[in-house]
Each structure stands twice: as structure tokens, then as C-alpha cells.
Design an enzyme around this catalytic site. Structure first.
Site, PDB file in Angstrom:
ATOM      1  N   ARG A   1       0.527 -10.743   2.039  1.00  0.00           N
ATOM      2  CA  ARG A   1       0.467  -9.668   2.277  1.00  0.00           C
ATOM      3  C   ARG A   1       1.914  -9.099   2.772  1.00  0.00           C
ATOM      4  NH1 ARG A   1      -2.519  -5.327   1.344  1.00  0.00           N
ATOM      5  NH2 ARG A   1      -4.137  -5.074   3.383  1.00  0.00           N
ATOM      6  N   LEU A   2       2.466  -8.107   2.481  1.00  0.00           N
ATOM      7  CA  LEU A   2       3.767  -7.497   2.846  1.00  0.00           C
ATOM      8  C   LEU A   2       3.567  -7.481   4.329  1.00  0.00           C
ATOM      9  CD1 LEU A   2       6.904  -6.819   1.906  1.00  0.00           C
ATOM     10  CD2 LEU A   2       5.783  -4.621   2.211  1.00  0.00           C
ATOM     11  N   HIS A   3       4.669  -8.171   5.228  1.00  0.00           N
ATOM     12  CA  HIS A   3       4.743  -7.734   6.615  1.00  0.00           C
ATOM     13  C   HIS A   3       6.094  -7.800   7.082  1.00  0.00           C
ATOM     14  CE1 HIS A   3       4.324 -12.003   5.930  1.00  0.00           C
ATOM     15  NE2 HIS A   3       4.712 -12.429   7.256  1.00  0.00           N
ATOM     16  N   LEU A   4       6.561  -6.966   8.040  1.00  0.00           N
ATOM     17  CA  LEU A   4       7.915  -6.924   8.691  1.00  0.00           C
ATOM     18  C   LEU A   4       7.695  -7.656   9.990  1.00  0.00           C
ATOM     19  CD1 LEU A   4      10.578  -5.359   9.023  1.00  0.00           C
ATOM     20  CD2 LEU A   4       9.355  -3.888  10.599  1.00  0.00           C
TER      21      LEU A   4
END
Length: 150
Positions: A111-114
């Protein structure tokens, strides 16, 4: 009759529990009230379960984007929003500490995550060279730089 079957009807034995792969763990974390710091219609901000610094947050889009390679120009406004949310949370918590916002070039989680993280790296979860390198080398892609590349 319950929708969840606990036993095979013909065998009378318990069905084995099928655990999700660890790389999908962020999906569960996005709904864990103990981890959620803030959320809106576009993102959920959570405390990192295994923080690598005194303050370490993850900003996850609610849209199902698996990684940086899946982004395109239609995602720029979302990335700006993700950055703004991460910056707000980490600046508030950091108390003057140096901060950094960015993505892992090759993320281990699906999952894309910053990452919004202080640069003190004061954590018992920072155990290996891999952990250190994932935040202090080119492997860590600056948030604003990621927006420019798309």
C-alpha cells in the site's frame, strides 16, 4: 445460519485460519483505532507500528495504490494532500527536531504510504543496517521529489 463457517460440514473439523501475508498489514492498521491519528476522505494517518524514530507516522491514501510505480499525473493532487497531512502531523509532534517526509523506493508493504519521521532515529525498532539505510540513503525518496518525477 452464520455466514462464517467454523467447521467443515462434512468433516466436523475446524477450518484452518488463513492469515494474510504480512505485506498487507497496513490495510488492517488503517482501521485500528489505537493506531489512527487522523483521517479525512482521502487519507488515513497512523502511528508506525515499528517506529524507527521518536516520532514516525504513515500517511496512507484510501485509494488502493500499491506503490510509487502505480502513480501517474492524475495522482498529483492526492500526493500533495498526502504530503500536507504528513507535514502537519510530524511538525506538530517533532518539537523542533529535524524531520523528513518520503517514500521507500521499493516498499515492502503493499500500500502506498508516506513516512513522516523525525531524524533522531531514537527507537528500539531500529535494529538493522537495512532499517537505517531505508531512511538515510537514496532508497528513501523525498516526498516533493516523488511528485516531480511523475
Amino acid at each position: 445460519m452464520s455466514k462464517i463457517k467454523r467447521k467443515h460440514e462434512d468433516e466436523g473439523q475446524s477450518k484452518p485460519y488463513k492469515k494474510k501475508h504480512w505485506s498487507l498489514g497496513l490495510l488492517d492498521s488503517m482501521t485500528d483505532p489505537d493506531l489512527i491519528v487522523e483521517e479525512d476522505d482521502l487519507v488515513t494517518v497512523i502511528k508506525d507500528k515499528y517506529p524507527k524514530a521518536k516520532f514516525h507516522y504513515l500517511v496512507l491514501p484510501k485509494e488502493n495504490i500499491t506503490n510509487l510505480k502505480r502513480l501517474n499525473t492524475s495522482n498529483i493532487e492526492l500526493l500533495k494532500h498526502i504530503h500536507k497531512c504528513g507535514e502537519k502531523i510530524i511538525k506538530k509532534a517533532a518539537g523542533g527536531r529535524k524531520i523528513r517526509l518520503g517514500y521507500h523506493a521499493v516498499a515492502s508493504m503493499s500500500r502506498l504510504h508516506l513516512h513522516a519521521i523525525t531524524q533522531d532515529f531514537d527507537s528500539s525498532c531500529l535494529k538493522t543496517k537495512k532499517h537505517w539505510n531505508s531512511f538515510t540513503t537514496k532508497f528513501f525518496v523525498d516526498s516533493e521529489g516523488a511528485m516531480c518525477v511523475i
